[in-house]
Design an enzyme around this catalytic site. Structure first.
Site, mmCIF file in Angstrom:
data_model
loop_
_atom_site.group_PDB
_atom_site.id
_atom_site.type_symbol
_atom_site.label_atom_id
_atom_site.label_comp_id
_atom_site.label_asym_id
_atom_site.label_seq_id
_atom_site.Cartn_x
_atom_site.Cartn_y
_atom_site.Cartn_z
ATOM 1 N N ASP A 208 39.118 43.157 34.193
ATOM 2 C CA ASP A 208 39.167 44.602 33.924
ATOM 3 C C ASP A 208 40.418 45.041 33.157
ATOM 4 O OD1 ASP A 208 40.715 43.887 36.104
ATOM 5 O OD2 ASP A 208 40.291 45.701 37.243
ATOM 6 N N GLU A 291 50.714 36.224 42.769
ATOM 7 C CA GLU A 291 51.573 35.913 41.613
ATOM 8 C C GLU A 291 52.879 35.285 42.085
ATOM 9 O OE1 GLU A 291 50.403 38.910 42.411
ATOM 10 O OE2 GLU A 291 49.349 39.817 40.707
#
Ligand code: UGA
Ligand code: MN
Length: 354
Positions: A208, A291
């Site tokens: 997205d 992350e």
């Protein structure tokens, strides 16, 4: 040229110690009976040896299972990960007209999952990627199998690609904050570790997000890990490394959350040769810390980060989000003999309706 089209099912690199059969109650009973029967026909010495072997094995099994369930590093899978490699097509890596065949390839990893917006997101993103030379797109579905409209899109785009599927293990779906896109990213990561060229670069790009193709030329020369700002994210509308004298010294990010590397998934790229040299590469099943967990597992130190996007002053990627559409069950009784039947069948295949 399709280098290989496969339909291979396999499990992640972490396996359970025992097979399904070995965990079944009937197996335990059979084993018990067998041990008892063997004991009866033995002399005293043989019984002692047998008792040592049996109790030693039991202790070993109990300890290793306990370690697996309680003692694993935070975020490591506690259930097996199922993976399916559906297709690999390397056609453009070496044959694109006008591309510099010595330039490092960029492996773009995009996790995706079935929902009304899925094909729209992947069409938009995939078409953007066709503007870039020497890209290999890894589309990793959070699903047991690969979805036909995605397979067709990948074939149409003409990109070099890998198509695989790996569903999130059930335990994580029940969590309050679900670690989105982890199992599928981990499958893609393993593929890159196995098949990636050392000179290549790895980049995670969610389905997205919005990207300026100039970012690819920024990240292509990455030697270890490079970073840049990501727009439209968190309380500061941006997440960026703080750069002083050309070096990263800290992070400007609205959600520090105790993270060493306060970056978004689209905010960094990794050199594949560097990645392969690391021993414990992982991405944890911990929402919001994927992350940070991944970058820490690379043994990266902040001073080694390569600064991109004009000293981290430009925005080349945005953490855009698409409004969610309900997944509807349509009433179609009156349309069994017109185009609406075929249209809605196609939409169902794309995950747009129930
Ligand atoms: C943010 C970060 O940008 C993600 O990289 C991070 O994984 C996520 O937060 C997180 O920490 O959970 P966000 O926009 O909040 O992303 O999440 P989504 O866009 O819904 O999901 C991230 C990616 O995972 C997308 O590519 C999405 O298609 C995929 N995803 C999402 C799955 O594969 N399975 C899911 O069940 C949900
Ligand atoms: Mn998102």
């Amino acid at each position: 040229m399709i280098a290989s089209v496969e339909n291979r099912l396999y499990t992640g690199s972490r396996h359970y110690l025992t097979s399904k059969r070995m965990r079944s109650p009937s197996f335990a009973i059979e084993l018990g009976l067998w041990v008892a029967a063997s004991f009866m026909g033995m002399n005293r010495r043989q019984r002692i040896v047998m008792a040592i072997i049996v109790s030693g094995s039991l202790v070993y099994i109990i300890l290793t299972q306990a370690l697996l369930v309680f003692g694993s590093a935070p975020g490591e899978p506690t259930q097996p990960e199922v993976r399916k490699l559906c297709a690999v097509d390397l056609k453009r890596e070496d044959s694109t007209k006008g591309s510099n065949i010595s330039a490092p390839i960029i492996y773009v990893v995009t996790p995706t999952y079935r929902r009304p917006e899925m094909v729209a997101e992947l069409t938009r993103l995939g078409q953007t990627l066709t503007l870039v030379k020497r890209i290999h797109w890894i589309v990793a579905e959070d699903s047991l199998t690969c979805t036909a409209p995605i397979t067709e899109l990948l074939q149409r785009l003409g990109l070099s690609y890998t198509h695989l599927a790996s569903p999130m293990p059930e335990v994580y779906r029940k969590e309050r904050y679900v670690p989105r896109g982890v199992s599928n990213r981990r499958a893609a990561l393993e593929w890159v570790q196995e098949h990636g060229s050392d000179r290549a670069v790895l980049f995670f790009l969610d389905d997205d997000n919005a990207i300026d193709v100039r970012l690819f030329e920024e990240m292509r020369p990455t030697e270890t890990v490079s970073m840049w700002p990501v727009g439209l994210i968190g309380d500061y509308t941006v997440s960026s490394p703080i750069v002083k004298d050309g070096k990263v010294v800290a992070f400007y990010d609205g959600w520090p959350a105790g993270r060493k590397f306060q970056v978004d998934m689209a905010g960094f790229a990794v050199n594949v040769g560097f990645l392969k040299k690391q021993k414990k590469v992982t991405m944890p099943y911990i929402a919001g810390h994927e992350e940070d967990g991944f970058l820490k597992s690379l043994g990266l130190s902040i001073k080694d980060i390569e600064v991109k996007a004009d000293g981290c002053t430009k925005i080349y990627v945005w953490h855009t989000r698409t409004a969610k559409n309900p997944s509807r069950a349509l009433k179609l009784e009156k349309h069994q003999n017109d185009n609406i039947k075929v249209l809605t069948d196609n939409m169902r295949e794309m995950g747009m309706i129930k």
